[in-house]
Design an enzyme around this catalytic site. Structure first.
Site, short mmCIF file in Angstrom:
data_model
loop_
_atom_site.label_atom_id
_atom_site.label_comp_id
_atom_site.label_asym_id
_atom_site.label_seq_id
_atom_site.Cartn_x
_atom_site.Cartn_y
_atom_site.Cartn_z
N ASP A 25 -59.91 -17.59 -29.12
CA ASP A 25 -59.01 -18.07 -28.07
C ASP A 25 -58.37 -16.89 -27.33
OD1 ASP A 25 -59.18 -20.90 -29.11
OD2 ASP A 25 -58.26 -19.91 -30.83
N TYR A 34 -68.72 -16.44 -40.23
CA TYR A 34 -67.84 -17.17 -41.14
C TYR A 34 -68.48 -17.11 -42.53
CZ TYR A 34 -66.57 -18.90 -36.51
OH TYR A 34 -66.22 -18.98 -35.19
N GLN A 36 -61.96 -4.57 -28.42
CA GLN A 36 -63.10 -5.31 -27.84
C GLN A 36 -64.15 -4.39 -27.23
OE1 GLN A 36 -61.36 -8.23 -25.19
NE2 GLN A 36 -61.92 -9.88 -26.58
N ARG A 57 -70.56 -14.85 -33.96
CA ARG A 57 -70.05 -16.18 -34.27
C ARG A 57 -69.21 -16.71 -33.10
NH1 ARG A 57 -65.10 -14.48 -38.45
NH2 ARG A 57 -63.46 -14.68 -36.84
N GLY A 58 -68.68 -17.93 -33.25
CA GLY A 58 -67.69 -18.46 -32.31
C GLY A 58 -68.17 -18.48 -30.89
N GLU A 59 -67.43 -17.81 -30.03
CA GLU A 59 -67.74 -17.91 -28.60
C GLU A 59 -67.86 -16.53 -27.93
OE1 GLU A 59 -65.84 -21.04 -26.49
OE2 GLU A 59 -65.70 -19.92 -24.63
N ASP A 60 -66.83 -15.72 -28.07
CA ASP A 60 -66.83 -14.47 -27.29
C ASP A 60 -67.82 -13.44 -27.84
OD1 ASP A 60 -65.70 -12.99 -25.05
OD2 ASP A 60 -64.88 -11.66 -26.58
N SER A 61 -67.86 -13.26 -29.16
CA SER A 61 -68.82 -12.29 -29.72
C SER A 61 -70.25 -12.76 -29.46
CB SER A 61 -68.58 -12.07 -31.22
OG SER A 61 -68.71 -13.27 -31.93
#
Ligand code: TRH
Length: 385
Positions: free
Chosen positions: A25, A201, A263, A279-283
């Site tokens: 986020d 994760y 970053q 994972r997730g979104e940004d990476s």
């Protein structure tokens, strides 16, 4: 702290971010805020409710300040004790976060209502194209719109800073720059070793993957930023208390734990590696801009709806691959996300390595043909006024 000089006629943007968990986020909103300032000359306030999570990505954050400037962005600590403030020209509620009611009143009180957007989560599903830009709810005279990032034409695109791919390519063509960067993180790449980064994760399938890497004739140097997967790494190594700096060797596999870096440094890490688990979104997006094969650990959602998102992305991503390569990479991603045994799928994936490498670069170039998300937001605003 002195206030940043305000230029006349600069548009003011407020971005609201609640940190639900992890770093996606704040990772996305911080990246967007900086880009709006640096490339579009906007005045941006980033309201974030968790400065500690923010500090991991941006160590310059002062946890004690309710207002501070970082890289041209005005960072505000968003607390329950909301102080009245004017509403901006463009208001972004990131990932459907709820704005303070007093701020909603301030939006409605403006002579010209602001453009109010919900910046949604990234998904490759087809319905995103149909919903991007549609009106959502209304508060008094203020209309909210959906803004969907995405991979397809007709979506809001992906975050991509200007000149990113040129910088990436230059760095990847410069072994000395890579060596110096890695050395700065305490990484001494073994001769001939493939470099793999691992940001994921918890995953029950990890042990089977590490087994294959250890037994492989090709040496692997696995770089693991501190985080949630470390427990699985510890169990496989049979050690406790892994922390940044730890290096363990098991046959062909060297496992090294890295500190969580800024970053831009994380980008460089991805650019150095032959394969990136993200994972997730940004990476996940950053690994695509690295132009190298990747493995995505998707963020788990209720009722397994994340699996639809995984399949939607795989359908798009694997277009243009030969059937065996498509099956190999899809199988690998599916097994990883199910926490299953990775050994067979890793072996099959390795057989298609040259094709997958070429494809990763082609996918990156194809995605870069779309307007980037910050530019698309600015254009949306210009169309709206
Ligand atoms: O941390 P994530 O799992 O984040 C999220 C959140 O869980 C969010 O609630 C969820 O909705 C979303 O995933 C889908 O993964 P992500 O998105 O990759 O964010 C990690 C950020 O951390 C990203 O901006 C890259 C950054 N990062 C660094 O800056 N330095 C590092 O060393 C590493 C490993 C990551």
């Amino acid at each position: 702290m002195p206030e940043m000089p305000q230029m006349k006629n600069r548009r003011r943007w407020d971005i609201f971010c609640t940190v639900v968990d992890n770093f996606g986020d704040i990772g996305v909103t911080w990246r967007l805020a900086r880009q709006l300032v640096a490339e579009h000359a906007m005045d941006v306030r980033l309201w974030v409710d968790d400065l500690r999570a923010f500090e991991r990505l941006c160590p310059a954050i002062d946890l004690n300040l309710s207002q501070q400037w970082q890289e041209g962005v005005e960072v505000r600590h968003w607390t329950a004790d909301w102080q009245p403030t004017d509403a901006a020209d463009v208001v972004i509620a990131a990932f459907a976060c709820q704005l303070p009611s007093a701020y909603m009143e301030a939006m409605a009180a403006r002579e010209k209502p602001p453009l109010w957007l919900n910046l949604d989560y990234l998904s490759a599903e087809d319905w995103v194209v149909g919903c991007h830009g549609l009106p959502s709810v209304k508060y008094k005279n203020v209309q909210k719109f959906f803004f969907f990032p995405g991979f397809q034409k007709g979506t809001g695109g992906l975050l991509r800073e200007s000149g990113l791919l040129e910088r990436r390519r230059q760095f990847q063509q410069d072994p000395e720059a890579q060596r110096a960067f890695l050395q700065g993180l305490g990484i001494d790449r073994a001769q001939g070793a493939q470099l793999i980064s691992l940001f994921a994760y918890e995953n029950a399938g990890l042990a089977s993957w590490l087994d294959v890497l250890a037994a492989d004739s090709v040496p692997t140097h696995l770089l693991v930023p501190e985080g949630r997967i470390l427990g699985d790494v510890e169990r496989w190594l049979g050690v406790e208390g892994l922390a940044a700096g730890a290096v363990h060797v098991r046959e062909s596999l060297t496992v090294q734990v890295l500190p969580f870096v800024r970053q831009d440094q994380y980008d460089h890490l991805l650019w150095c590696c032959d394969f990136n688990a993200v994972r997730g979104e940004d990476s996940f997006v950053r690994a695509q801009w690295a132009g190298r094969p990747l493995l995505w650990h998707i963020y788990r959602q209720d009722e397994d709806i994340h699996l639809d998102k995984l399949e939607a992305f795989l359908t798009l991503y694997t277009k243009g691959l030969s059937a065996p390569a498509r099956e190999a990479i899809s199988g690998l991603w599916q097994e990883w996300n199910a926490g299953h045994d990775m050994s067979d799928h890793w072996a099959t994936t390795r057989k298609h390595w040259p094709e997958l490498q070429k494809h990763a670069e082609a996918w990156c170039l194809e995605q870069a043909l779309q307007a980037d998300l910050a530019a698309a937001l600015v254009q949306f605003y210009l169309n709206w006024i």
